[in-house]
Design a protein around this motif. Structure first.
Motif, short mmCIF file in Angstrom:
data_model
loop_
_atom_site.label_atom_id
_atom_site.label_comp_id
_atom_site.label_asym_id
_atom_site.label_seq_id
_atom_site.Cartn_x
_atom_site.Cartn_y
_atom_site.Cartn_z
N ASN A 48 -4.31 6.64 -2.54
CA ASN A 48 -3.66 6.93 -1.24
C ASN A 48 -3.50 6.04 -0.47
O ASN A 48 -2.65 5.74 0.17
N SER A 49 -4.50 4.96 -0.53
CA SER A 49 -4.59 3.69 0.45
C SER A 49 -3.35 2.96 0.15
O SER A 49 -3.12 2.87 -1.02
N LYS A 50 -2.75 2.19 1.16
CA LYS A 50 -1.55 1.41 1.09
C LYS A 50 -2.17 0.28 0.49
O LYS A 50 -1.39 -0.71 -0.07
N LYS A 64 -10.93 10.11 5.32
CA LYS A 64 -9.71 9.88 5.18
C LYS A 64 -8.83 11.17 5.16
O LYS A 64 -7.88 11.28 5.70
N GLU A 67 -9.24 13.21 8.56
CA GLU A 67 -8.35 12.48 9.33
C GLU A 67 -6.77 12.99 9.07
O GLU A 67 -6.11 13.26 9.97
N LEU A 68 -6.42 12.92 7.88
CA LEU A 68 -4.89 13.11 7.36
C LEU A 68 -4.68 14.52 7.67
O LEU A 68 -3.65 14.94 8.32
N GLN A 158 -0.39 6.70 6.06
CA GLN A 158 -1.43 7.62 5.22
C GLN A 158 -1.08 8.51 4.20
O GLN A 158 -1.75 9.06 3.57
N THR A 159 0.28 8.51 3.85
CA THR A 159 0.77 9.44 2.97
C THR A 159 1.60 8.89 1.75
O THR A 159 1.79 7.70 1.58
#
Length: 190
Positions: A48-50, A64, A67-68, A158-159
């Motif tokens: 999921n991390s960019k 994470k 938080e999302l 984050q998506t």
């Protein structure tokens, strides 16, 4: 969404001892799987991390994810608050904004969000708020809608790509609603 169980990870770990576990964007860990990774000190690589090849712990992934979830909830609450404020000024605007407030949950759950254009008629130019707009009865609504756009923009990083595209559509719909409210503020109609 695919749930990975403790047994899935144990099976993989028996085949080849794991030092890292790759978690796809639509994968979720069961509590047992999460605990197994922690107990065996296996790092999680979160897709999921960019940023490519970011190694994190299970706790980091959970943080994470939490938080999302909170940011999606914040976006929903900002839109609901705007809808409540709009209810005092314009019932039609309130109903449109309440419809928009349902979108963050759908986007978070990766549901197809293709009916956003039906909620608010489209406008071409980007809306800008000024003091004159903010001093109208719609001012508080406009601020809440702008805050919603800020939260939605923050979520985009984050998506997944499809969620980001849906958030772009939501941001545009919020902008269209701002245009409608500014127009109502200028011509005096409510």
């Amino acid at each position: 969404m695919h749930f990975i169980t403790e047994q899935d990870i144990q099976f993989e770990n028996r085949k080849t001892p794991l030092s890292k576990f790759f978690l796809a964007s639509d994968d979720r860990l069961t509590p047992g799987a999460r605990q197994y990774l922690i107990d065996h000190q296996i790092k999680v690589v979160d897709s999921n991390s960019k940023v490519d090849s970011v190694t994190t712990t299970v706790e980091d992934v959970e943080k994470k994810t939490e938080e999302l979830n909170q940011n999606f909830q914040l976006l929903e609450l900002e839109l609901q608050d705007a809808a409540l404020k709009a209810n005092e000024v314009d019932l039609a605007a309130s109903q449109r904004i309440f419809s928009l407030s349902e979108m963050p949950v759908k986007i978070q759950q990766n549901q197809v969000v293709d009916s956003l254009e039906e909620i608010v008629p489209s406008k071409e130019e980007q809306s800008q708020l000024n003091k004159q707009n903010l001093l109208t009865p719609q001012g508080k609504i406009l601020i809440k809608l702008k805050r919603s756009q800020v939260v939605a923009n923050g979520l985009k990083g984050q998506t997944t790509d499809s969620q980001s595209d849906s958030l772009d559509s939501l941001i545009q719909c919020i902008d269209n609603e701002i245009h409608l409210l500014i127009g109502e503020g200028h011509d005096g109609s409510e």
